[in-house]
Design an enzyme around this catalytic site. Sequence first.
Site, PDB file in Angstrom:
ATOM      1  N   ASP A 195       0.849  -1.301  -0.067  1.00 27.72           N
ATOM      2  CA  ASP A 195       0.095   0.130  -0.026  1.00 27.72           C
ATOM      3  C   ASP A 195       0.773   1.466  -0.016  1.00 27.72           C
ATOM      4  O   ASP A 195       2.093   1.072   0.197  1.00 27.72           O
ATOM      5  CB  ASP A 195      -1.009   0.243   1.321  1.00 27.72           C
ATOM      6  N   ASP A 213       1.738   4.918   1.637  1.00 32.67           N
ATOM      7  CA  ASP A 213       1.449   5.751   2.754  1.00 32.67           C
ATOM      8  C   ASP A 213       2.080   7.363   2.387  1.00 32.67           C
ATOM      9  O   ASP A 213       3.085   7.328   1.901  1.00 32.67           O
ATOM     10  CB  ASP A 213       1.911   5.269   4.147  1.00 32.67           C
ATOM     11  N   ASP A 255       9.365   4.206  13.060  1.00 35.22           N
ATOM     12  CA  ASP A 255       9.824   2.889  13.768  1.00 35.22           C
ATOM     13  C   ASP A 255      11.264   2.486  13.374  1.00 35.22           C
ATOM     14  O   ASP A 255      12.280   2.668  13.924  1.00 35.22           O
ATOM     15  CB  ASP A 255       8.847   1.602  13.850  1.00 35.22           C
TER      16      ASP A 255
HETATM   17  P1  ATP Z   1       3.782  -2.426   5.008  1.00 38.57           P
HETATM   18  O1  ATP Z   1       2.362  -1.708   4.913  1.00 38.57           O
HETATM   19  O2  ATP Z   1       4.131  -3.072   3.700  1.00 38.57           O
HETATM   20  O3  ATP Z   1       3.251  -3.656   6.127  1.00 38.57           O
HETATM   21  P2  ATP Z   1       4.676  -0.159   6.148  1.00 38.57           P
HETATM   22  O4  ATP Z   1       6.141   0.050   6.557  1.00 38.57           O
HETATM   23  O5  ATP Z   1       4.068   0.678   5.028  1.00 38.57           O
HETATM   24  O6  ATP Z   1       4.889  -1.498   5.722  1.00 38.57           O
HETATM   25  P3  ATP Z   1       2.425   0.620   7.978  1.00 38.57           P
HETATM   26  O7  ATP Z   1       2.040  -0.200   8.940  1.00 38.57           O
HETATM   27  O8  ATP Z   1       1.705   0.691   6.447  1.00 38.57           O
HETATM   28  O9  ATP Z   1       3.882  -0.267   7.541  1.00 38.57           O
HETATM   29  O10 ATP Z   1       2.950   1.967   8.468  1.00 38.57           O
HETATM   30  C1  ATP Z   1       3.628   2.934   7.406  1.00 38.57           C
HETATM   31  C2  ATP Z   1       4.652   3.829   8.095  1.00 38.57           C
HETATM   32  O11 ATP Z   1       4.136   4.222   9.269  1.00 38.57           O
HETATM   33  C3  ATP Z   1       5.837   2.691   8.370  1.00 38.57           C
HETATM   34  O12 ATP Z   1       6.678   2.467   7.499  1.00 38.57           O
HETATM   35  C4  ATP Z   1       6.451   3.477   9.693  1.00 38.57           C
HETATM   36  O13 ATP Z   1       7.275   4.541   9.101  1.00 38.57           O
HETATM   37  C5  ATP Z   1       5.376   4.035  10.445  1.00 38.57           C
HETATM   38  N1  ATP Z   1       4.735   3.326  11.444  1.00 38.57           N
HETATM   39  C6  ATP Z   1       3.739   2.387  11.305  1.00 38.57           C
HETATM   40  N2  ATP Z   1       3.689   1.806  12.625  1.00 38.57           N
HETATM   41  C7  ATP Z   1       4.635   2.374  13.379  1.00 38.57           C
HETATM   42  C8  ATP Z   1       4.835   2.089  14.800  1.00 38.57           C
HETATM   43  N3  ATP Z   1       4.092   1.187  15.492  1.00 38.57           N
HETATM   44  N4  ATP Z   1       5.655   2.891  15.056  1.00 38.57           N
HETATM   45  C9  ATP Z   1       6.369   3.979  14.617  1.00 38.57           C
HETATM   46  N5  ATP Z   1       6.104   4.152  13.234  1.00 38.57           N
HETATM   47  C10 ATP Z   1       5.213   3.302  12.590  1.00 38.57           C
HETATM   48 MG    MG Z   2       2.140   0.520   4.423  1.00 37.72          MG
END
Ligand code: ATP
Ligand code: MG
Length: 466
Positions: free
Chosen positions: A69, A71, A155
């Site tokens: 996805d 963001d 994170d």
């Molecule tokens: P994917 O969507 O492929 O699982 P993602 O890294 O995009 O991985 P998301 O859960 O969509 O993960 O979150 C988007 C972004 O928001 C992350 O890349 C991170 O930078 C931030 N993020 C998400 N959850 C947390 C958290 N618990 N603590 C700190 N930052 C976070």
């Molecule tokens: Mg994501």
Amino acid sequence: MFSKNPASSGAGVVTAQPTVLTRDQHPVSRKFISANALKVLYRLNKGGYKAYLVGGGVRDILLGKEPKDFDIATNATPEQIKALFRNCRLIGRRFRLAHIVFGRDIIEVATFRGHHENASKKEQSCQKTSKQNDEGMLLRDNIYGSIEEDAERRDFTINALYYSATDFTVHDFANGMHDINAKKIRLIGDPQTRYREDPVRMLRAIRFATKLDMTISDETEAPINELAPLLESIPAARMFEEFLKLFISGKAVANFEHLCHYNIFQYFFPALNDMLTEQQHQYVNDFIILAMSNTDKRINNNQRVTPAFLFAALLWYPLQQQIQLVKASAQLSPQDAFFEALGIIMSRQQQSIAIPKRFQTVMKDIWILQERLARRDGKRAYKAFEHPKFRAGYDFLLLRAQIEEANLPENTKGSLSELAKWWTDFQNVSPETQQQMIKATASNRSGTSARRSPRKRRKPAANNNG
Ligand code: ATP
Ligand code: MG
């Protein structure tokens, strides 16, 4: 808090001046970004705001993978975002976010997060913007800040890369490019503090390591064993979401092994975990691995999976154990013992992971079918076959047959795989042959010690003569 020299080892550190990679220095091209995500970036930019693609969207493209996805991070507040987009929904309490909805595609837009210590006294005392519990866990995190602060609140270093659709640059605040190349999962900031703020980051570290084929850096890994118990305080609904990301992702086996390694699996399935740690239950472990590897295969072949099937598998042996306990403590019919045990297992499980009702119903169906598939006489075989969850029940039976055969007492060996084979054949033959198969089981049963329950026995023909 900021450092001018990004460390290439140790904890991830955010620098005040990011490394800016120009378009010729990175592979992030607009053709890899969804049209909807680009639309949102352009609209925000046109509205006079800063907006960047961040997180998994940038990270996965840099790794040559297709992002799950997209963001977006911006300096527009949720209200300002809402004013720009008609298709915008504001969601979340812990993190306030904007969802820009394009049919089934949702682009998540977050306002840059700031530091709590930088927030004004008024903001800090305002329960609506930020809140921490006694363990340092962030219950709410809605203080807004600059892009540098936003990078520090993310994170992992590999998740703090920002792509701009205005000049096509990638801004690297935490030496994330280095960790992308070194295949390292590294928390930004002090790992202890970051896990205490949000224990789910431990799960995320594991998930990204398996998903991206990376290793967790030493400093990021070190506190996990000690801090894992903090996961107990995560709401069961959030644990359910994390369960899906870990186990319905094509990497269930690898995640299971990692979670066991770090003593974390117990926070998902306490009853099952107790069984797994006992030597005599090796077959339970084998069963779980088999169910998970089947799920992984299906996902990797783009076949449909239901989380209910995996839940049914994970709780099958705890259920069997509970049935025995219930039977030992009260005189109950097998059916009553089953439902009593089911109630106990499910209500305990709900405290760890909130399994939605719709999945619970399917789990029960799969379990009930195990008994019904074994009783095939008369109309029963057809009834089981017509059950809406027959396929799942049958697949479950196949799994059990593979594992239980090796562990059943000598005198019952073969019965489960014979049963599984019977149902495999039943699905592939003509209706006439199906009838013959049912008749054959019935006569087999009368030839053996099989007894009908007196309640179900038909009236003797002689009584029907008038
Ligand atoms: P994917 O969507 O492929 O699982 P993602 O890294 O995009 O991985 P998301 O859960 O969509 O993960 O979150 C988007 C972004 O928001 C992350 O890349 C991170 O930078 C931030 N993020 C998400 N959850 C947390 C958290 N618990 N603590 C700190 N930052 C976070
Ligand atoms: Mg994501």
